[in-house]
Design a protein around this motif. Structure first.
Motif, mmCIF file in Angstrom:
data_model
loop_
_atom_site.group_PDB
_atom_site.id
_atom_site.type_symbol
_atom_site.label_atom_id
_atom_site.label_comp_id
_atom_site.label_asym_id
_atom_site.label_seq_id
_atom_site.Cartn_x
_atom_site.Cartn_y
_atom_site.Cartn_z
ATOM 1 N N LYS A 1 0.810 -1.220 0.000
ATOM 2 C CA LYS A 1 0.000 0.000 0.000
ATOM 3 C C LYS A 1 0.841 1.268 0.000
ATOM 4 N N ASP A 2 2.117 1.173 0.355
ATOM 5 C CA ASP A 2 2.959 2.365 0.350
ATOM 6 C C ASP A 2 3.623 2.600 -1.003
ATOM 7 N N LYS B 1 4.143 4.003 -4.602
ATOM 8 C CA LYS B 1 3.661 5.257 -5.175
ATOM 9 C C LYS B 1 2.577 5.040 -6.232
ATOM 10 N N THR C 1 -0.757 4.233 -4.555
ATOM 11 C CA THR C 1 -1.323 5.422 -3.922
ATOM 12 C C THR C 1 -1.925 6.351 -4.975
ATOM 13 N N THR D 1 -5.121 4.728 -6.518
ATOM 14 C CA THR D 1 -6.220 4.742 -5.562
ATOM 15 C C THR D 1 -6.835 6.128 -5.457
ATOM 16 N N LYS D 2 -5.995 7.164 -5.395
ATOM 17 C CA LYS D 2 -6.503 8.535 -5.312
ATOM 18 C C LYS D 2 -7.258 8.906 -6.580
#
Length: 69
Positions: free
Chosen positions: A3-4, A6, A9, A12-13
């Motif tokens: 999940k960390d 890039k 992230t 997902t955003k």
């Protein structure tokens, strides 16, 4: 994928922002939307059309998750 990461992230955003913007807020609508982008991107393998220069609609080629031309 962790999940960390890039890419995770950022994806997902972008996905959550798009779902909110277009009011894709029920489970059924989310499933349909994700299934469509899965198909449009060749199973999440590409976000641009391959060999687009050889198509009659060039330079109007599909890009992104929804590759509308």
């Amino acid at each position: 994928m962790p999940k960390d990461h890039k890419s995770y992230t950022a994806l997902t955003k972008a996905l959550n922002d798009t779902l909110r913007k277009f009011e894709i807020n029920s489970c059924l609508r989310k499933i349909h939307f994700i299934a469509q982008i899965y198909w449009e991107t060749g199973y999440f393998s590409a976000t641009t059309e391959k060999n687009a220069e050889n198509q009659p609609y060039y330079p109007y080629v599909g890009r992104g998750f929804m590759q509308l031309t």
